[in-house]
Design a protein around this motif. Structure first.
Motif, mmCIF file in Angstrom:
data_model
loop_
_atom_site.group_PDB
_atom_site.id
_atom_site.type_symbol
_atom_site.label_atom_id
_atom_site.label_comp_id
_atom_site.label_asym_id
_atom_site.label_seq_id
_atom_site.Cartn_x
_atom_site.Cartn_y
_atom_site.Cartn_z
ATOM 1 N N GLU A 9 -1.201 4.076 -19.809
ATOM 2 C CA GLU A 9 -1.252 5.490 -19.439
ATOM 3 C C GLU A 9 -1.975 5.681 -18.107
ATOM 4 O OE1 GLU A 9 -1.964 4.265 -22.425
ATOM 5 O OE2 GLU A 9 -0.178 5.039 -23.466
ATOM 6 N N GLU A 10 -3.076 4.964 -17.919
ATOM 7 C CA GLU A 10 -3.838 5.090 -16.675
ATOM 8 C C GLU A 10 -3.037 4.570 -15.481
ATOM 9 O OE1 GLU A 10 -8.401 4.592 -18.431
ATOM 10 O OE2 GLU A 10 -7.305 2.855 -17.651
ATOM 11 N N ILE A 11 -2.368 3.455 -15.658
ATOM 12 C CA ILE A 11 -1.572 2.878 -14.563
ATOM 13 C C ILE A 11 -0.387 3.782 -14.229
ATOM 14 C CG2 ILE A 11 -0.140 0.910 -13.866
ATOM 15 C CD1 ILE A 11 -1.948 -0.828 -15.658
ATOM 16 N N PHE A 12 0.252 4.341 -15.252
ATOM 17 C CA PHE A 12 1.380 5.231 -14.997
ATOM 18 C C PHE A 12 0.910 6.515 -14.308
ATOM 19 C CE2 PHE A 12 4.337 8.622 -16.446
ATOM 20 C CZ PHE A 12 5.445 8.202 -15.729
ATOM 21 N N LYS A 13 -0.249 7.012 -14.683
ATOM 22 C CA LYS A 13 -0.805 8.196 -14.009
ATOM 23 C C LYS A 13 -1.069 7.893 -12.544
ATOM 24 C CE LYS A 13 -4.619 11.529 -14.242
ATOM 25 N NZ LYS A 13 -5.856 11.914 -14.973
ATOM 26 N N ASP A 14 -1.612 6.707 -12.263
ATOM 27 C CA ASP A 14 -1.867 6.290 -10.885
ATOM 28 C C ASP A 14 -0.553 6.182 -10.117
ATOM 29 O OD1 ASP A 14 -3.988 4.742 -8.999
ATOM 30 O OD2 ASP A 14 -2.060 3.698 -8.920
ATOM 31 N N TYR A 15 0.462 5.553 -10.739
ATOM 32 C CA TYR A 15 1.781 5.423 -10.117
ATOM 33 C C TYR A 15 2.378 6.791 -9.806
ATOM 34 C CZ TYR A 15 6.822 4.690 -9.798
ATOM 35 O OH TYR A 15 8.132 4.721 -9.387
ATOM 36 N N CYS A 45 1.224 2.310 8.400
ATOM 37 C CA CYS A 45 1.674 2.257 7.008
ATOM 38 C C CYS A 45 1.597 3.653 6.407
ATOM 39 C CB CYS A 45 0.776 1.336 6.183
ATOM 40 S SG CYS A 45 0.703 -0.367 6.740
ATOM 41 N N LEU A 46 2.440 3.908 5.417
ATOM 42 C CA LEU A 46 2.387 5.154 4.651
ATOM 43 C C LEU A 46 1.747 4.856 3.306
ATOM 44 C CD1 LEU A 46 3.032 8.110 4.013
ATOM 45 C CD2 LEU A 46 5.324 7.366 3.312
ATOM 46 N N TYR A 47 0.606 5.489 3.058
ATOM 47 C CA TYR A 47 -0.108 5.322 1.796
ATOM 48 C C TYR A 47 0.009 6.582 0.951
ATOM 49 C CZ TYR A 47 -2.562 1.305 3.874
ATOM 50 O OH TYR A 47 -2.866 0.101 4.462
ATOM 51 N N GLY A 48 0.205 6.382 -0.346
ATOM 52 C CA GLY A 48 0.084 7.461 -1.303
ATOM 53 C C GLY A 48 -1.167 7.200 -2.119
ATOM 54 N N HIS A 49 -2.019 8.212 -2.265
ATOM 55 C CA HIS A 49 -3.298 8.013 -2.937
ATOM 56 C C HIS A 49 -3.294 8.604 -4.345
ATOM 57 C CE1 HIS A 49 -4.933 6.387 0.705
ATOM 58 N NE2 HIS A 49 -4.736 7.509 1.390
ATOM 59 N N SER A 100 4.863 -2.550 -6.788
ATOM 60 C CA SER A 100 3.956 -3.686 -6.637
ATOM 61 C C SER A 100 2.532 -3.302 -7.034
ATOM 62 C CB SER A 100 3.985 -4.216 -5.197
ATOM 63 O OG SER A 100 3.421 -3.285 -4.285
ATOM 64 N N VAL A 101 2.104 -2.098 -6.681
ATOM 65 C CA VAL A 101 0.762 -1.637 -7.065
ATOM 66 C C VAL A 101 0.671 -1.496 -8.580
ATOM 67 C CG1 VAL A 101 -0.870 0.282 -6.949
ATOM 68 C CG2 VAL A 101 0.285 -0.478 -4.869
ATOM 69 N N ALA A 102 1.698 -0.883 -9.190
ATOM 70 C CA ALA A 102 1.686 -0.682 -10.640
ATOM 71 C C ALA A 102 1.615 -2.011 -11.388
ATOM 72 C CB ALA A 102 2.921 0.103 -11.068
ATOM 73 N N PHE A 103 2.387 -2.990 -10.953
ATOM 74 C CA PHE A 103 2.398 -4.257 -11.669
ATOM 75 C C PHE A 103 1.206 -5.135 -11.314
ATOM 76 C CE2 PHE A 103 6.485 -2.813 -12.874
ATOM 77 C CZ PHE A 103 6.694 -3.398 -14.103
#
Length: 225
Positions: A9-15, A45-49, A100-103
């Protein structure tokens, strides 16, 4: 420093938050984003936070980086192709980075948890699909002309548009969020996609004064030489 997301749940929220930020950069804030990606500058680079904000900046100098890094040098190709093709390219690389961040964050998940995480991610349209209006995860809704500011009259309370013997789930073309009858939505008269008013900065009062609404992507497309 905040602890890294650990559970599905935390990783999906971050994604989801990073994805929302990227989508905003490539749709609602596309003019600002385009201007920041000057080909004369260094590799950008384009970052999403995780707080749903986006940033165009140089890559981190930390080696190895704390998280996987997004595509480097997105600004260099900006003027070599059409704006639409360039945005599509950035969208594809952004999708790859988000995964890649999620995994990376989900390295310690077990098989079933990773499968559930990917299932949650796969239920959302990709950034590329939203930017190019090539949505394949959910069917695109059909909207009658002239009904852009009265979305609630054409949807049931659970967020599905009624179309004789089938229901079509309504998703915001900007953030990918599900329809909520308590929020104002507006439909594009060109591509017939629906959007949260807040995502495209349109209020109910402003919508009532518009003869036609054209979403950011369609406005970008029509303004291209």
């Amino acid at each position: 420093m905040a602890s890294k997301p650990r559970t599905v749940e935390e990783i999906f929220k971050d994604y989801s938050a990073r994805r929302t930020a990227i989508i905003r950069a490539l749709t609602r804030d596309v003019g600002e984003f385009y201007g920041l990606c000057d080909p004369a500058k260094d590799n950008l680079c384009l970052y999403g936070h995780p707080n749903e904000t986006w940033e165009v900046t140089l890559p981190t100098e930390e080696v190895p980086p704390e998280l996987p890094e997004p595509a480097l040098g997105i600004n260099f190709a900006r003027d070599d192709v059409s704006r639409r093709d360039w945005l599509s390219l950035v969208a594809v690389h952004s999708d790859s980075w988000l995964l890649s961040v999620a995994f990376y964050l989900g390295t310690r998940l077990n098989h079933n948890e990773r499968k559930r995480l990917f299932g949650l991610i796969n239920d959302l349209p990709t950034v590329f699909e939203i930017v190019t209006h090539n949505e394949t995860i959910k069917d695109k809704p059909t909207v009658d002309s002239g009904s852009k500011s009265r979305a609630s009259t054409e949807r049931s309370s659970d967020g599905y548009e009624q179309d004789e013997d089938k229901c079509i789930e309504i998703l915001c073309g900007c953030c990918g969020g599900n329809y909520n009858g308590d929020e104002f939505w507006i439909g594009c008269d060109i591509c017939e996609w629906w959007y949260h008013g807040r995502c495209v900065l349109i209020t109910p009062r402003k919508a009532e004064t518009m003869k036609q609404y054209k979403c950011p992507s369609c406005s970008l497309r029509s303004g291209r030489p």
